[in-house]
Write an enzyme that holds these catalytic residues in place. Sequence first.
Site, PDB file in Angstrom:
ATOM      1  CG  ASN A  17      47.018  56.572  46.280  1.00  0.00           C
ATOM      2  OD1 ASN A  17      47.390  55.501  45.825  1.00  0.00           O
ATOM      3  ND2 ASN A  17      47.329  56.969  47.497  1.00  0.00           N
ATOM      4  CE  LYS A  18      42.705  52.043  48.858  1.00  0.00           C
ATOM      5  NZ  LYS A  18      41.674  51.250  48.162  1.00  0.00           N
TER       6      LYS A  18
ATOM      7  NE  ARG B  27      40.547  46.270  43.904  1.00  0.00           N
ATOM      8  CZ  ARG B  27      41.368  46.804  44.807  1.00  0.00           C
ATOM      9  NH1 ARG B  27      42.534  46.231  45.052  1.00  0.00           N
ATOM     10  NH2 ARG B  27      41.029  47.905  45.455  1.00  0.00           N
TER      11      ARG B  27
ATOM     12  CG  ASP C 197      45.506  52.451  43.154  1.00  0.00           C
ATOM     13  OD1 ASP C 197      45.622  53.272  44.097  1.00  0.00           O
ATOM     14  OD2 ASP C 197      45.585  51.221  43.308  1.00  0.00           O
TER      15      ASP C 197
ATOM     16  CD  GLN D 257      43.872  49.156  52.066  1.00  0.00           C
ATOM     17  OE1 GLN D 257      43.349  49.826  52.949  1.00  0.00           O
ATOM     18  NE2 GLN D 257      43.310  48.996  50.862  1.00  0.00           N
TER      19      GLN D 257
ATOM     20  NE  ARG E  15      46.842  46.355  49.189  1.00  0.00           N
ATOM     21  CZ  ARG E  15      47.974  46.999  49.347  1.00  0.00           C
ATOM     22  NH1 ARG E  15      49.060  46.352  49.648  1.00  0.00           N
ATOM     23  NH2 ARG E  15      48.031  48.292  49.179  1.00  0.00           N
ATOM     24  N   GLY E  16      47.099  46.426  45.517  1.00  0.00           N
ATOM     25  CA  GLY E  16      48.179  47.341  45.144  1.00  0.00           C
ATOM     26  C   GLY E  16      48.353  47.307  43.636  1.00  0.00           C
ATOM     27  CB  ALA E  17      48.426  49.956  41.072  1.00  0.00           C
TER      28      ALA E  17
HETATM   29  C1  LIG Z   1      51.790  51.016  44.710  1.00  0.00           C
HETATM   30  S1  LIG Z   1      50.137  51.145  44.306  1.00  0.00           S
HETATM   31  C2  LIG Z   1      49.407  51.014  45.859  1.00  0.00           C
HETATM   32  C3  LIG Z   1      48.035  51.595  45.905  1.00  0.00           C
HETATM   33  O1  LIG Z   1      47.048  50.562  45.818  1.00  0.00           O
HETATM   34  C4  LIG Z   1      46.240  50.645  46.974  1.00  0.00           C
HETATM   35  O2  LIG Z   1      44.909  50.330  46.732  1.00  0.00           O
HETATM   36  P1  LIG Z   1      44.350  48.856  47.142  1.00  0.00           P
HETATM   37  O3  LIG Z   1      44.966  48.507  48.464  1.00  0.00           O
HETATM   38  O4  LIG Z   1      42.857  49.048  47.189  1.00  0.00           O
HETATM   39  O5  LIG Z   1      44.779  47.939  46.023  1.00  0.00           O
HETATM   40  C5  LIG Z   1      46.372  52.089  47.400  1.00  0.00           C
HETATM   41  O6  LIG Z   1      45.619  52.949  46.580  1.00  0.00           O
HETATM   42  C6  LIG Z   1      47.835  52.288  47.215  1.00  0.00           C
HETATM   43  O7  LIG Z   1      48.303  53.600  47.190  1.00  0.00           O
END
Ligand SMILES: CSC[C@H]1O[C@H](OP(=O)(O)O)[C@H](O)[C@@H]1O
Length: 365
Positions: free
Chosen positions: A252-253, A89, A242, A201, A52-54
């Site tokens: 963002n989250k 996603r 994101d 996270q 996960r993570g953009a």
């Molecule tokens: C460097 S982008 C990270 C960004 O992605 C996370 O979302 P997820 O864990 O649901 O993929 C979160 O928004 C982070 O800031």
Amino acid sequence: MKIDGTHYRSIWREPLGEIRIIDQRWLPHDLRIVPLTNRAEFAVAIRDMWVRGAPLIGATAAYGVAVQMAADPSDASLAETYDILNETRPTAINLRWALDEMMKVLKPLSPADRAAAAFARAAAISDEDVEMNRQIGLNGLEIIRDISRRKGGKRVNVLTHCNAGWPATVDWGTATSPIYHAVEDGIDIHVFVDETRPRNQGAQLTSWELNSHGVSHDLIVDNAGGHLMQHGEVDLVIVGTDRTTARGDVCNKIGTYLKALAAKANGVPFYVALPSPTIDWTVVDGVKEIPIEERSGVEVTHVQGRSEDGRILSVQISPTGTPARNPAFDVTPAELVTGLITERGICPATTEGLAAMFPDRAGRR
Ligand SMILES: CSC[C@H]1O[C@H](OP(=O)(O)O)[C@H](O)[C@@H]1O
């Protein structure tokens, strides 16, 4: 990043060609490295947040296309793969960006040439991510250095939300990269890590990576950030994103918006670290235009952890049958953002600021 002295990326290709990832669902308690061997596995890994993570989602999708091109390089297979992976996603723009990058390279090629070209472009996307994040770290370091100087070298306290660190990217992280560079620069720095409900996270990933890297930190509940800011305990907020719009609205989250409001109310600088593939030049109003992923309510009614006897398990925290909403992201309007830390430098979160930093990209619709 290093884990017990060994360097890892979060996704990589083995010498014999297999793609491997760290399955982040089991961190910090268990380091599980797994292969992704077919398109379906790549889709599940992104959708179910094994990765996960953009930026990492984009890099994973790129390799997913390459693995599928090795299996079936036909036009139909390429088109179907784009759709399958793009639907995993909806919010992080890096997913569509990476798939578009792969299509740009592969569509003009004959099927016989596609697999090699796909693996080459996927590897380049990963390498580019690492370098962009390293540059983001160097650019963000200047902000931290300036605060440290103004504090006479006293400890700089940074708050971050979710995980925009090494596990959210191929390496370095975005929000954490300036922190790592500050540590290497000898700056006394401390990080308040938002746990980041519901998937935690921050508690599970950011705490783990900062600990692995020897960075001073405290884990805090999401609701403590405003209090700490009110009491002058936070010098700087750095988060990831994101999807950031052409005028600087930051998706963002979930919970980021609330931190930005608290930062504004308390005069705390609020920076967003992002590599340029995270900028969606085709949207302006983030609240109106960015699709917000709604995930299962089970992520809210249950929480995962390690039991006393070492088992990783999920426990129910609400009454059986409690309904739950679970929007996974929110949008922070640009006016709450102090600046954007990109691989090219720091710019205002404005249309003009982004256009000046990326004159070769701005204006795309
Ligand atoms: C460097 S982008 C990270 C960004 O992605 C996370 O979302 P997820 O864990 O649901 O993929 C979160 O928004 C982070 O800031």
